[in-house]
Structures are given as C-alpha cells and as structure tokens.
Write a protein that holds these residues in place. Structure first.
Motif, short mmCIF file in Angstrom:
data_model
loop_
_atom_site.label_atom_id
_atom_site.label_comp_id
_atom_site.label_asym_id
_atom_site.label_seq_id
_atom_site.Cartn_x
_atom_site.Cartn_y
_atom_site.Cartn_z
N MET A 166 0.84 -1.20 0.00
CA MET A 166 0.00 0.00 0.00
C MET A 166 0.88 1.25 0.00
O MET A 166 1.89 1.29 0.69
CB MET A 166 -0.92 0.02 1.22
N ARG A 167 0.46 2.23 -0.78
CA ARG A 167 1.22 3.47 -0.88
C ARG A 167 0.36 4.64 -0.39
O ARG A 167 -0.85 4.68 -0.62
CB ARG A 167 1.64 3.74 -2.33
N ILE A 168 1.02 5.59 0.25
CA ILE A 168 0.35 6.80 0.70
C ILE A 168 0.91 7.98 -0.09
O ILE A 168 2.13 8.14 -0.22
CB ILE A 168 0.55 7.03 2.21
N GLY A 169 0.01 8.80 -0.62
CA GLY A 169 0.40 10.03 -1.29
C GLY A 169 -0.14 11.22 -0.53
O GLY A 169 -1.30 11.22 -0.11
N VAL A 170 0.70 12.23 -0.33
CA VAL A 170 0.31 13.42 0.41
C VAL A 170 0.72 14.65 -0.38
O VAL A 170 1.83 14.71 -0.93
CB VAL A 170 0.97 13.47 1.81
N ASP A 171 -0.15 15.65 -0.46
CA ASP A 171 0.20 16.93 -1.07
C ASP A 171 -0.06 18.02 -0.04
O ASP A 171 -1.20 18.24 0.37
CB ASP A 171 -0.62 17.20 -2.33
N VAL A 172 1.02 18.67 0.40
CA VAL A 172 0.93 19.70 1.43
C VAL A 172 0.80 21.05 0.74
O VAL A 172 1.77 21.59 0.20
CB VAL A 172 2.15 19.70 2.35
N GLY A 173 -0.41 21.61 0.72
CA GLY A 173 -0.65 22.90 0.10
C GLY A 173 -0.66 24.02 1.13
O GLY A 173 -0.53 23.78 2.33
N GLY A 174 -0.82 25.23 0.65
CA GLY A 174 -0.86 26.37 1.56
C GLY A 174 -2.09 26.38 2.43
O GLY A 174 -2.07 26.90 3.54
N THR A 175 -3.19 25.79 1.95
CA THR A 175 -4.46 25.77 2.68
C THR A 175 -4.78 24.40 3.24
O THR A 175 -5.07 24.24 4.42
CB THR A 175 -5.61 26.22 1.78
N ASN A 176 -4.74 23.39 2.37
CA ASN A 176 -5.10 22.02 2.77
C ASN A 176 -3.96 21.04 2.54
O ASN A 176 -3.14 21.22 1.65
CB ASN A 176 -6.33 21.54 1.99
#
Length: 532
Positions: free
Chosen positions: A1-11
């Motif tokens: 299983m893979r986890i993807g995360v995108d850290v934006g300025g808001t969310n």
C-alpha cells in the motif's frame, strides 16, 4: 500500500492506494509546523481504511513550503556564491536582475574564480584550487554555511564543480554546497540563479524533511519517504534535503499525473481548480509538458525543469466584484482562499464568491444556498459567462494545434468548469478529482534526466544514445526502481549549426517503478465519468 500526500498552503490532501485503486482519501488543514498536519491527514486515511501503519510500503509527499518561502522572502539562508567562469564569465555578476528585497535577504559573499568550459567541453581556464579554498574559508569566517557553486557548461562536464565541492568540504566541513549541474540546464545565469535559490533553502529543507520523518515515526510508519519533483518523478527525502528547488513545481505536476492515472487519459489538458487559481497544463504521454522558456520563481529567472503551467485567477474562493467594470462585474483576481468557509455567503459570510454563484446556479451543492443573496438572472448569467470565457481562453492559450481537446477537470473547484466549455472535445471528471494532487504523488515513479552536447563525428550517434540510455536506466535503478520497469520516456535531439561537425544537444529522461510498489502504477486506474 502506498500513501500520497500533497501539502498545500491551505489544505493537506492524502490518499491511500492499494492494488491500483484509491481506497481512502482526506483533506486536512495545513499546519504551520508541517508535521502535525501531515500526521492528521495520514492518520485519517489509515483509520478510514482500517489499515495498520505496518502495511504501508512507501510514502510520497509533495509540498509547497519551499515555493512559499521564496515568495514570502522568509526562512532563507545567506548564500556564498562561487562562480567558476573567469575571465570570460564576469560580464554579469551573480544575482543580476533579482528583486532587491530577495538580494538583501540571502546575499552573502560572491567569488568570481577561474574555471569553466566551452560548449564543446574545452577548458576556459583551469580551476584555481587555492582560490576555491580561500573562498570556502572566507564563508566559514562569515558564518555562511550554504554555498552555491556554478561553472560554465557544467551540465556537459561536471568535473570542476565536483572538485570545488570536495575542496569546500575539506576547508569548511559545516557548509553544504549546491552544485549547478544537479539543478538546471545549459545557460549559466539561469542555472546559477536556481542554484543560489537552492542554497538559500538548505536549512529550511532539512527542517521540513525532519518534520515529515517525525510525522511518519509518530504514526509508526517505517516505510521509506520520497518527495515528488517538478517533473512528476520522485527523489529520496535525503536528496530533497540537498536539492529542495527540484520540488518547487511539484504541486501542479502531481495534479496532472494524478489526473492521468485516475482517467487513463495520457494526452490532453488538465485544469486543476483550487481555491485561488486554476492551473492549466498539457499532458503528453502521461507526463506534464515541460516549459521550454525561463521559469520565474519569486521574481528570479531560472531554467529548472518545470511543467508548462498557465495559472489564471479563477478558483472556488475567487471574489466577485459588482459595479467595478463597465458591465457591472469583475471576477477576482483576489480570493478568500482558506477563509471560504468563513467569508463566502453560502457559509454565512458577506463576500460573494464564485462558489456562491456556482451553487446558486446548481453547478455544485454545498453550504446553505438560502444564504446566497439573490442576483438578477441577467447578472448571474453575465458572471457565469465571464467565468466560462476565462477558462476557454486558458485552454486556447495552452493548445499547440487547432481543434478541440480532451479536458480533465480536477481540484476542489472543478465544478466551475462546464461540461461544454469552449475548446473541449469532452470533459473527464474522475472519481477523487478533489485529491488528484495526492494521487499524483502516490503513483509517481523514480526518474532521472540528462542533458549533453555531443559531437557525432567524434562519437557515433548510436553509441552516444546507447551510452546515455544505459547511464540513465542505471541511475533510476540505483534510486530504487526495478530494472524491468525502467524505461526511457522522453528524448529530445537538436542539431547545433553554430558548432563545427555534427554536434547536437541531446536530452533524455528515464523513469521506473519502485521495487516494492510496482502494482500501484501498473494496475488499472479507478473508473472515471466521461462527460461528452
């Protein structure tokens, strides 16, 4: 299983992918300390899916922290600049044309030293080891620990930069050297600019990577951590700590790669609508089309390998101004951004936004429509028409040939894109469109690129191509990909008439799937809804 995360300025968006399918997703507020927001997002999807942290094989993260730091002129190091190009490379000093505020924030000491190569690989002048050592010691005495090293035509021959780095490490052990051949393409000034920006981010990059690793440790995840790059591929967290500038454009790139994965569409235009802007990019063979011109980052011209993105001021939080133009309507470019749930009318606020107009028109369903002020039908139609025109103009500006194209609509504000938007052959709205950026991070592959000038009279073309191919494939495998999945996905060959013989500039890109996660990228995509 893979986890993807995108850290934006808001969310902070996160997804869990197993067997080529998105099994859990979430949006969480981005935190100032990086780690707590990531911890909350990953914890939410693990809980949602009922999965143990020990079952996670890899974590891929994209972040906007470095872009924000440069734009805000915040959390940046002072930089020592060593240019190896004298005597011919002294006409334009380093940081020429930079915004004064950024120069004041990061300029340390500058050294113009002998060295560099001609375009055909011949030395301009020999490297002066004593001068480089003296420059490193000078930086040490001034307390400068971030050093940018640039050399004329270093992408063709990196020997002098590598030599300079070894000298710096010996004379100033606490310093971290950023080498330009690892950052940009041919073109000394733009490549040097990117290298200086990279050096300025050194301390912040180490802090961000340490915060992300702490987040995974808190959750009990022992899987390797990868960071998504500007070109849609991955590097290790350790490499990202050394070269954070390579990750600056990862947000739009992740959205485009996620859009391709979720829909199965490899060629078309991706429209990623966030809270403030709509980012428009072109997919070619499943990867973002690269920008062929200098890329501006925080007011600085660079030649980083960046996606060709057009950002227009139209997002879910864009403000609608009434009475500010001849026909009574102005859209944006300002936005309420992350304050949408506080300021927009449909959430009890007093600011009319594009989301209010869209919900009132039945294009989306959230908030309380009863709170939206009544607009005259003609005014509402004018606003919707203006929005449609802005999107259609963006599509037209990104197309390279006539005719309608496939549009993939993603992002939390994708409801602003009409199914019959002008220029679209058809609009594809995939499941999980709102978190396509995190999906793009999760399915990313390891990548490597090379850029060389080759004289085919001295080195046969077939041999040169094969040598570059094998070198890139070996680099991809060394970075963690399996040899079976490693492949060349892009090649560009331009013959150079201004050089003697049969010389050409050869660019090549290779990718490969991670050894423990092949199934995630090879399996069928999630089903998408196609709207004609």
């Amino acid at each position: 299983m893979r986890i993807g995360v995108d850290v934006g300025g808001t969310n902070t968006d996160a997804v869990l992918i197993a067997g080529g399918r998105v099994v859990a997703s979430t949006k969480q507020p981005t935190s100032a300390d990086v780690s707590s927001g990531v911890t909350a997002a990953i914890g939410a999807i693990l809980s949602q899916a009922g999965v143990s942290a020990t079952n996670v094989s890899a974590v891929m993260i994209g972040t906007t922290h470095f872009t924000n730091a440069l734009v805000e002129r915040d959390r940046l190091d002072r930089v020592g600049i060593i240019r190896l190009a004298s005597p011919s490379g002294e006409a334009l000093p380093p940081m020429t044309g930079w915004p004064p505020a950024l120069v004041d924030r990061i300029a340390g000491a500058t050294f113009l030293l002998p060295g560099g190569y001609e375009v055909d690989g011949r030395e301009i002048s020999a490297l002066d080891e004593a001068a480089v050592r003296a420059a490193a010691r000078d930086c040490r005495e001034q307390g400068i620990t971030s050093i940018a090293v640039s050399c004329a035509f270093a992408p063709i021959n990196a020997a002098m930069e590598e030599w300079a780095a070894a000298i710096i490490a010996d004379a100033h052990p606490d310093a971290q050297a950023s080498l330009s051949h690892n950052v940009g393409r041919l073109g000394l000034i733009e490549r040097e600019n990117g290298t200086i920006l990279n050096a300025a981010l050194a301390t912040l990059a180490q802090h961000v990577m340490a915060s992300l690793e702490r987040a995974l440790s808190t959750l009990g995840i022992a899987a390797p951590l990868y960071i998504s790059q500007n070109d849609g591929t991955l590097i290790s967290a350790a490499e990202a700590a050394r070269y954070p500038v390579l990750t600056i454009g990862s947000g739009p790139t992740n959205s485009m790669r996620g859009a391709a994965f979720l829909t199965g569409v490899d060629n078309g235009i991706v429209m990623d609508v966030g809270g403030t802007t709509c980012d428009i990019g072109v997919l070619a063979g499943g990867y973002p089309r690269e920008s062929s011109i200098a890329v501006d980052i925080g007011g600085v011209r660079t030649n980083l390998r960046m996606p060709d993105i057009l950002a227009i001021g139209l997002g879910g939080g864009t403000r609608i101004h009434l009475g500010d133009s001849d026909d009574g309507v102005t859209i944006g470019p300002d936005s309420v951004g992350f304050r949408l749930t506080e300021d927009a009318c449909l959430f009890g606020g007093s600011t009319l936004t594009t989301s209010d107009v869209a919900v009132a028109a039945g294009k989306a369903s959230f908030g309380d429509p009863a709170l939206i002020p009544a607009l005259a039908p003609s005014l509402s139609a004018a606003i919707l028409t203006r929005m449609a025109d802005m999107l259609a103009d963006g599509i037209d500006r990104m197309k390279t040939q006539s005719g309608d194209v496939t549009i993939i609509a993603v992002g939390g504000g994708h409801f602003l894109i009409d199914d019959d938007v002008k220029g679209a052959a058809h609009v594809v709205r995939p499941d999980h469109a709102a978190v396509a950026n995190a999906v793009g991070a999760a399915i990313a592959q390891v990548g490597a690129q090379a850029d060389r000038i080759i004289d085919y009279d001295a080195e046969p073309r077939a041999a040169a191509l094969e040598e570059m191919r094998e070198t890139l494939l070996a680099r991809v495998v060394a970075a963690g990909a399996t040899r079976e999945t490693a492949e060349i996905v892009d090649m560009d060959e331009v013959f150079l008439s201004y050089l003697p013989g049969r010389s050409a500039q050869l660019r090549m890109k290779a990718v490969g799937s991670l050894a423990d996660a092949d199934s995630a990228t090879a399996a069928p995509r999630t089903e998408a809804r196609h709207v004609h």
